[in-house]
Enzyme design. Structure first.
Site, PDB file in Angstrom:
ATOM      1  N   GLY A  12       9.968  -4.322   6.746  1.00 31.29           N
ATOM      2  CA  GLY A  12      10.827  -4.440   5.276  1.00 31.29           C
ATOM      3  C   GLY A  12       9.902  -3.559   3.965  1.00 31.29           C
ATOM      4  O   GLY A  12       9.163  -2.643   4.124  1.00 31.29           O
ATOM      5  N   ASP A  13      11.365  -3.896   3.143  1.00 32.50           N
ATOM      6  CA  ASP A  13      10.626  -2.489   1.591  1.00 32.50           C
ATOM      7  C   ASP A  13      10.604  -1.457   2.115  1.00 32.50           C
ATOM      8  O   ASP A  13      10.123  -1.004   1.510  1.00 32.50           O
ATOM      9  CB  ASP A  13       9.185  -3.493   1.805  1.00 32.50           C
ATOM     10  CG  ASP A  13       9.346  -5.335   0.996  1.00 32.50           C
ATOM     11  OD1 ASP A  13      10.359  -5.584   0.486  1.00 32.50           O
ATOM     12  OD2 ASP A  13       8.330  -5.570   1.277  1.00 32.50           O
ATOM     13  N   GLU A  14      11.488  -0.452   2.567  1.00 35.89           N
ATOM     14  CA  GLU A  14      11.351   0.563   2.886  1.00 35.89           C
ATOM     15  C   GLU A  14      12.405   1.640   2.210  1.00 35.89           C
ATOM     16  O   GLU A  14      12.349   2.580   2.103  1.00 35.89           O
ATOM     17  CB  GLU A  14      12.103   0.744   4.384  1.00 35.89           C
ATOM     18  CG  GLU A  14      10.982   0.738   5.918  1.00 35.89           C
ATOM     19  CD  GLU A  14      11.461  -1.329   6.654  1.00 35.89           C
ATOM     20  OE1 GLU A  14      12.432  -2.067   5.384  1.00 35.89           O
ATOM     21  OE2 GLU A  14      11.409  -1.801   6.897  1.00 35.89           O
ATOM     22  N   LYS A  16      15.673   0.471   1.281  1.00 36.35           N
ATOM     23  CA  LYS A  16      17.453   0.234   2.042  1.00 36.35           C
ATOM     24  C   LYS A  16      18.005   1.052   0.893  1.00 36.35           C
ATOM     25  O   LYS A  16      19.515   0.909   0.887  1.00 36.35           O
ATOM     26  CB  LYS A  16      17.525  -0.633   3.259  1.00 36.35           C
ATOM     27  CG  LYS A  16      16.704  -0.307   4.398  1.00 36.35           C
ATOM     28  CD  LYS A  16      16.695  -1.682   5.175  1.00 36.35           C
ATOM     29  CE  LYS A  16      16.145  -3.222   4.528  1.00 36.35           C
ATOM     30  NZ  LYS A  16      14.815  -3.259   4.527  1.00 36.35           N
ATOM     31  N   LYS A  18      18.357   2.443  -1.530  1.00 35.81           N
ATOM     32  CA  LYS A  18      18.768   3.957  -2.225  1.00 35.81           C
ATOM     33  C   LYS A  18      19.171   4.208  -0.852  1.00 35.81           C
ATOM     34  O   LYS A  18      20.246   5.137  -1.700  1.00 35.81           O
ATOM     35  CB  LYS A  18      17.668   4.841  -1.885  1.00 35.81           C
ATOM     36  CG  LYS A  18      17.867   6.037  -2.843  1.00 35.81           C
ATOM     37  CD  LYS A  18      15.896   6.554  -3.174  1.00 35.81           C
ATOM     38  CE  LYS A  18      16.664   8.193  -3.337  1.00 35.81           C
ATOM     39  NZ  LYS A  18      15.145   8.934  -3.873  1.00 35.81           N
ATOM     40  N   ASN A  38      15.725 -13.594   0.435  1.00 36.31           N
ATOM     41  CA  ASN A  38      14.485 -12.842   0.635  1.00 36.31           C
ATOM     42  C   ASN A  38      14.351 -11.539   0.407  1.00 36.31           C
ATOM     43  O   ASN A  38      13.285 -11.326   0.632  1.00 36.31           O
ATOM     44  CB  ASN A  38      13.953 -13.758   2.358  1.00 36.31           C
ATOM     45  CG  ASN A  38      14.393 -13.740   3.290  1.00 36.31           C
ATOM     46  OD1 ASN A  38      15.851 -12.965   2.904  1.00 36.31           O
ATOM     47  ND2 ASN A  38      14.291 -13.088   4.538  1.00 36.31           N
ATOM     48  N   GLY A  40      14.705  -7.467  -0.937  1.00 36.38           N
ATOM     49  CA  GLY A  40      15.037  -7.032  -2.602  1.00 36.38           C
ATOM     50  C   GLY A  40      15.380  -6.151  -2.165  1.00 36.38           C
ATOM     51  O   GLY A  40      14.586  -5.038  -2.348  1.00 36.38           O
ATOM     52  N   HIS A  41      16.792  -5.947  -2.529  1.00 35.45           N
ATOM     53  CA  HIS A  41      17.291  -3.730  -2.811  1.00 35.45           C
ATOM     54  C   HIS A  41      17.456  -3.704  -3.873  1.00 35.45           C
ATOM     55  O   HIS A  41      18.177  -4.137  -4.947  1.00 35.45           O
ATOM     56  CB  HIS A  41      18.488  -3.923  -2.193  1.00 35.45           C
ATOM     57  CG  HIS A  41      18.141  -4.126  -0.423  1.00 35.45           C
ATOM     58  ND1 HIS A  41      19.556  -4.320   0.622  1.00 35.45           N
ATOM     59  CD2 HIS A  41      17.413  -4.882   0.231  1.00 35.45           C
ATOM     60  CE1 HIS A  41      18.865  -4.913   1.508  1.00 35.45           C
ATOM     61  NE2 HIS A  41      17.766  -4.736   1.671  1.00 35.45           N
ATOM     62  N   THR A  42      17.149  -2.115  -4.588  1.00 38.28           N
ATOM     63  CA  THR A  42      16.644  -2.061  -5.654  1.00 38.28           C
ATOM     64  C   THR A  42      17.172  -0.620  -6.129  1.00 38.28           C
ATOM     65  O   THR A  42      16.867   0.667  -5.340  1.00 38.28           O
ATOM     66  CB  THR A  42      15.149  -1.373  -6.110  1.00 38.28           C
ATOM     67  OG1 THR A  42      14.212  -2.896  -6.033  1.00 38.28           O
ATOM     68  CG2 THR A  42      14.829  -1.330  -8.338  1.00 38.28           C
ATOM     69  N   GLN A 223      15.155  -6.365   5.353  1.00 39.38           N
ATOM     70  CA  GLN A 223      14.121  -7.423   6.298  1.00 39.38           C
ATOM     71  C   GLN A 223      13.726  -5.728   7.295  1.00 39.38           C
ATOM     72  O   GLN A 223      14.696  -4.204   7.071  1.00 39.38           O
ATOM     73  CB  GLN A 223      14.052  -8.118   7.186  1.00 39.38           C
ATOM     74  CG  GLN A 223      13.632  -9.071   5.820  1.00 39.38           C
ATOM     75  CD  GLN A 223      15.213  -9.594   5.512  1.00 39.38           C
ATOM     76  OE1 GLN A 223      16.254 -10.012   5.950  1.00 39.38           O
ATOM     77  NE2 GLN A 223      15.188 -10.257   4.391  1.00 39.38           N
ATOM     78  N   VAL A 413      12.025  11.634  -3.051  1.00 40.42           N
ATOM     79  CA  VAL A 413      10.930  11.917  -3.246  1.00 40.42           C
ATOM     80  C   VAL A 413      10.929  11.081  -4.785  1.00 40.42           C
ATOM     81  O   VAL A 413      10.110  11.729  -5.537  1.00 40.42           O
ATOM     82  CB  VAL A 413      10.336  14.234  -3.722  1.00 40.42           C
ATOM     83  CG1 VAL A 413      10.765  14.022  -2.393  1.00 40.42           C
ATOM     84  CG2 VAL A 413      11.853  13.448  -4.361  1.00 40.42           C
TER      85      VAL A 413
HETATM   86  P1  IMP Z   1      11.562 -15.596   4.944  1.00 40.75           P
HETATM   87  O1  IMP Z   1      11.972 -14.381   5.457  1.00 40.75           O
HETATM   88  O2  IMP Z   1      10.838 -15.780   3.545  1.00 40.75           O
HETATM   89  O3  IMP Z   1      10.930 -16.392   5.539  1.00 40.75           O
HETATM   90  O4  IMP Z   1       9.000 -14.815   5.344  1.00 40.75           O
HETATM   91  C1  IMP Z   1       9.118 -14.464   6.650  1.00 40.75           C
HETATM   92  C2  IMP Z   1       8.545 -13.128   6.102  1.00 40.75           C
HETATM   93  O5  IMP Z   1       9.452 -12.000   6.854  1.00 40.75           O
HETATM   94  C3  IMP Z   1       7.210 -13.419   5.342  1.00 40.75           C
HETATM   95  O6  IMP Z   1       5.730 -12.395   6.273  1.00 40.75           O
HETATM   96  C4  IMP Z   1       7.674 -12.696   4.123  1.00 40.75           C
HETATM   97  O7  IMP Z   1       6.971 -12.266   3.792  1.00 40.75           O
HETATM   98  C5  IMP Z   1       8.814 -11.388   5.170  1.00 40.75           C
HETATM   99  N1  IMP Z   1       9.937 -10.504   4.613  1.00 40.75           N
HETATM  100  C6  IMP Z   1      11.600 -11.603   4.507  1.00 40.75           C
HETATM  101  N2  IMP Z   1      11.460 -11.365   4.315  1.00 40.75           N
HETATM  102  C7  IMP Z   1      11.074  -9.827   3.568  1.00 40.75           C
HETATM  103  C8  IMP Z   1      11.746  -8.526   3.006  1.00 40.75           C
HETATM  104  O8  IMP Z   1      12.476  -8.817   1.778  1.00 40.75           O
HETATM  105  N3  IMP Z   1      11.076  -7.836   3.015  1.00 40.75           N
HETATM  106  C9  IMP Z   1       9.938  -7.763   3.385  1.00 40.75           C
HETATM  107  N4  IMP Z   1       9.222  -8.792   3.961  1.00 40.75           N
HETATM  108  C10 IMP Z   1      10.301 -10.345   4.613  1.00 40.75           C
END
Ligand code: IMP
Length: 436
Positions: A12-14, A16, A18, A38, A40-42, A223, A413
């Protein structure tokens, strides 16, 4: 145009957002297929940063329909504030559709999430605390509340009373918590229901129609692959299916409607929350990547764990998602290292493995085997073509493609739209990166 799934190839947090933003240009529809707030897309446009948790980032293009599909768990309070935030910036949300079948996150889900994490103590998952796991658990237990019930006041009130009563003994320690006060929950959610009712629709036929359209669909993953409930590093995963197959389950399209899968990866690795992370750097190099890459969570602000790129993970991701290309991001963050490392295999005790071991989450005595490549001192943020990058940087990118077995279609970049460079024109065109 092709129907393309955009998935996170790591944890996750790659960035996406963009990539979805680029592919959404000219698309008929952008569909979010799983996860909840959960994510967060920027997206950065003209120096302005837009943060999304639930609404697909295609909403920035007028005329693109944006669907929150069946597989998403919707926190209505978060969604309403996201809609208000966009409107206050003059961005229309007229094209938004929310599936009648999407499940609703309730205050007791967030409470349960918090209490379960507390109970696990040192073994906690490190969830985002947004109630995601408990909401998906209710869905699997067939007692979840869905959007069509939220927008039907009498049905919703009865369902909330029933569900709060059903978990009263489970959550005995939470007696008196506002999350367990049915009247308060019903009153709060009635306001959200009013605001969301105009957008609630049966989205399966809408998605099917868009899948046959000339302009096609972008399926927006949330994710990442290694957080997938079935295919990730269980139990340190989320409770949904971020992998490409999740796009079918979460929206109702069949696999044959999908023409390509773009895996988004950073040029290094990050992870938030607990769980195995073979290339994690607990030293000054890891700190440097975190600071240069601003690796702090969009949703929770938590510092992300950082490490070198892991191509064992990328090969696995290519396999389970059927990746047709990679989009490699944050290349600028690696500027200034004398050498950059890429994990090619793992040593586990006496064994050397170059595929993801089934026992990865519990493997003891595991260390990555690295290939070390020359770094580049130049700032690369101003590059606009692949050829503008220093030769060592290009070598690094080509090597990542070789080691992962997937063409790198684009590299990023920096955060803005112009900072996305085409690396492999054929792969980029097939994925829809070149359409205008
Ligand atoms: P949950 O999705 O809140 O239940 O969290 C489960 C796991 O997934 C935890 O390790 C979170 O940090 C991770 N996680 C959930 N959503 C993201 C995301 O959008 N980016 C990165 N890690 C995530």
């Amino acid at each position: 145009m092709p129907n393309i799934v955009v998935v996170g190839a790591q944890w996750g947090d790659e960035a996406k957002g963009k990539i979805v933003d680029r592919l959404a240009r000219g698309a008929e529809m952008v569909v979010r297929y799983g996860g909840g707030s959960n994510a967060g897309h920027t997206v950065t446009v003209d120096g302005r940063t837009h943060k999304f948790h639930l609404i697909p980032c295609g909403i920035l293009y007028p005329g693109v329909t944006c669907v929150i599909a069946d597989g998403v768990v919707v926190d209505p309070g978060v969604l309403v504030s996201e809609i208000e935030g966009l409107r206050s910036q003059g961005i229309s949300v007229e094209g938004l559709r929310i599936s009648t079948n999407a499940h609703v996150i309730l205050p007791y889900h967030r409470l349960q999430d918090r209490l379960e994490e507390q109970r696990k103590g040192a073994g906690a998952i490190g969830t985002t605390g947004r109630g995601i796991g408990p909401a998906y658990a209710d869905k699997a237990a067939r007692c979840g509340i869905r959007m069509h019930e939220l927008v039907d006041p009498s049905v919703f009130a009865a369902r909330v009373r029933e569900q709060i009563a059903a978990r009263a003994c489970l959550l005995a320690s939470a007696e008196g918590d506002p999350a367990m006060d049915a009247d308060a929950v019903i009153a709060e959610y009635a306001v959200y229901a009013e605001a969301l009712r105009p957008y609630v629709a049966h989205t399966v036929p809408l998605v099917a129609e868009a899948a046959r359209s000339r302009r096609g669909i972008v399926f927006e993953g949330a994710q990442g692959t290694l957080l997938d409930l079935d295919l990730g590093t269980y139990p340190y995963v989320t409770s949904s299916h971020p992998v490409a197959g999740g796009a079918c389950l979460g929206t109702g399209v069949g696999p044959t409607a999908i023409h390509g899968v773009v895996g988004v990866a950073k040029s290094y690795s990050t992870r938030v929350g607990a769980g195995v992370f073979p290339t994690e750097l607990l030293d000054a190099t890891g700190d440097r990547i975190r600071e240069r890459g601003n690796e702090y969570g969009t949703t929770t602000g938590r510092p992300r764990r950082c490490g070198w790129l892991d191509t064992v993970i990328l090969r696995y991701s290519a396999q389970v998602n059927g990746l047709t290309c990679l989009s490699l991001g944050h290349v600028d963050v690696l500027t200034g290292f004398d050498t950059v490392k890429v994990a090619t295999a793992y040593r586990i005790g006496e064994r050397v493995v170059d595929t993801l071991p089934p026992d990865l989450a519990h493997a003891r005595d595991l260390s990555p085997i690295y290939e070390e490549l020359p770094g580049w001192p130049e700032d690369v943020g101003d590059a606009r073509r692949f050829e503008d990058l220093p030769e060592t940087c290009r070598t690094y990118i080509r090597r990542v493609a070789e080691l992962s077995g997937v063409p790198v279609a684009t590299v990023s970049v920096g955060p803005s739209r112009e900072q996305l460079l085409i690396v492999d024109p054929a792969a980029a065109e097939a994925a829809g990166f070149t359409r205008s």
